[in-house]
Design a protein around this motif. Structure first.
Motif, PDB file in Angstrom:
ATOM      1  N   GLU A 186      -1.354  23.420  -0.246  1.00  0.00           N
ATOM      2  CA  GLU A 186      -0.878  24.456   0.445  1.00  0.00           C
ATOM      3  C   GLU A 186      -0.646  24.160   2.087  1.00  0.00           C
ATOM      4  O   GLU A 186       0.337  24.379   2.658  1.00  0.00           O
ATOM      5  CB  GLU A 186      -1.421  25.779   0.278  1.00  0.00           C
ATOM      6  N   ALA A 187      -1.698  23.576   2.655  1.00  0.00           N
ATOM      7  CA  ALA A 187      -1.651  23.513   4.031  1.00  0.00           C
ATOM      8  C   ALA A 187      -0.982  22.312   4.296  1.00  0.00           C
ATOM      9  O   ALA A 187      -0.173  22.105   5.284  1.00  0.00           O
ATOM     10  CB  ALA A 187      -3.147  23.126   4.396  1.00  0.00           C
TER      11      ALA A 187
ATOM     12  N   GLN B  78      -4.647  13.832   4.890  1.00  0.00           N
ATOM     13  CA  GLN B  78      -5.851  14.578   4.552  1.00  0.00           C
ATOM     14  C   GLN B  78      -7.027  13.902   4.857  1.00  0.00           C
ATOM     15  O   GLN B  78      -6.783  12.499   4.805  1.00  0.00           O
ATOM     16  CB  GLN B  78      -5.928  14.880   3.171  1.00  0.00           C
TER      17      GLN B  78
ATOM     18  N   THR C 265      -9.460  18.666   5.591  1.00  0.00           N
ATOM     19  CA  THR C 265      -8.734  18.928   6.721  1.00  0.00           C
ATOM     20  C   THR C 265      -7.335  18.263   6.530  1.00  0.00           C
ATOM     21  O   THR C 265      -7.173  17.347   5.984  1.00  0.00           O
ATOM     22  CB  THR C 265      -9.408  18.623   7.927  1.00  0.00           C
TER      23      THR C 265
ATOM     24  N   SER D  26      -8.992  23.272   4.930  1.00  0.00           N
ATOM     25  CA  SER D  26      -8.516  23.646   3.501  1.00  0.00           C
ATOM     26  C   SER D  26      -9.699  24.316   2.729  1.00  0.00           C
ATOM     27  O   SER D  26     -11.086  23.964   2.991  1.00  0.00           O
ATOM     28  CB  SER D  26      -7.906  22.554   2.653  1.00  0.00           C
ATOM     29  N   SER D  27      -9.362  24.823   1.527  1.00  0.00           N
ATOM     30  CA  SER D  27     -10.557  25.386   0.839  1.00  0.00           C
ATOM     31  C   SER D  27     -10.968  24.283  -0.156  1.00  0.00           C
ATOM     32  O   SER D  27     -12.100  24.430  -0.894  1.00  0.00           O
ATOM     33  CB  SER D  27     -10.093  26.819   0.002  1.00  0.00           C
ATOM     34  N   ASP D  28     -10.459  23.128  -0.049  1.00  0.00           N
ATOM     35  CA  ASP D  28     -10.904  21.939  -1.097  1.00  0.00           C
ATOM     36  C   ASP D  28     -12.098  21.406  -0.412  1.00  0.00           C
ATOM     37  O   ASP D  28     -12.178  20.876   0.673  1.00  0.00           O
ATOM     38  CB  ASP D  28      -9.650  20.935  -1.460  1.00  0.00           C
TER      39      ASP D  28
ATOM     40  N   THR E  79      -5.423  25.822  -0.108  1.00  0.00           N
ATOM     41  CA  THR E  79      -5.725  24.775  -0.631  1.00  0.00           C
ATOM     42  C   THR E  79      -5.059  23.626   0.297  1.00  0.00           C
ATOM     43  O   THR E  79      -4.242  23.764   1.264  1.00  0.00           O
ATOM     44  CB  THR E  79      -5.178  24.391  -1.980  1.00  0.00           C
ATOM     45  N   ALA E  80      -5.758  22.382   0.142  1.00  0.00           N
ATOM     46  CA  ALA E  80      -5.081  21.248   0.888  1.00  0.00           C
ATOM     47  C   ALA E  80      -3.745  20.848   0.640  1.00  0.00           C
ATOM     48  O   ALA E  80      -2.829  20.564   1.634  1.00  0.00           O
ATOM     49  CB  ALA E  80      -5.801  19.845   0.441  1.00  0.00           C
TER      50      ALA E  80
END
Length: 124
Positions: A45-46, A99, A90, A80-82, A42-43
């Motif tokens: 987490e990244a 982000q 990203t 990210s997965s978002d 996820t954003a």
């Protein structure tokens, strides 16, 4: 959360989010690190990897603020997965971090960092 760098033979650079999802499937199929539950972070987490006290260099030799557990020459940011419509967030590790939304097809400046939950869920 467990983060692991792909093997040296795996390119870290991905030109589009769709390439990242394909790489995720390949790494799970190959049971990378003995697991098949790797996913795109996820954003949030990244973004947790960004640390102004840590110094590293990206593929262009520029300074990034990410732990040295990642090899020099790693990507300056990650997909990210978002997602929102045809864009994905990203996360940057350069300068002040942050982000941004990039087009999943034409966005070209993000990299792959797979994660998995630290507790085993699908290790077989």
């Amino acid at each position: 959360l467990m983060i692991r760098r792909p093997p040296r033979s795996t390119p870290l650079y991905s030109s589009a989010a769709s390439d990242v999802y394909k790489r995720q499937q390949i790494m799970n199929h190959k049971r990378f690190g003995g697991h098949q539950d790797w996913r795109i972070p996820t954003a949030k987490e990244a973004e947790s990897l960004y640390d102004r006290r840590k110094r590293n260099t990206d593929k262009d030799g520029d300074k990034i603020f990410i732990d040295s557990m990642f090899p020099k020459g790693a990507g300056w940011g990650t997909w990210s997965s978002d997602e929102k419509r045809n864009k994905a967030i990203t996360v940057s590790y350069k300068d002040e971090g942050g982000q941004a939304y990039q087009d999943k097809i034409s966005g070209v400046d993000a990299f792959l960092r797979l994660v998995r939950n630290a507790t085993p869920s699908t290790k077989k």
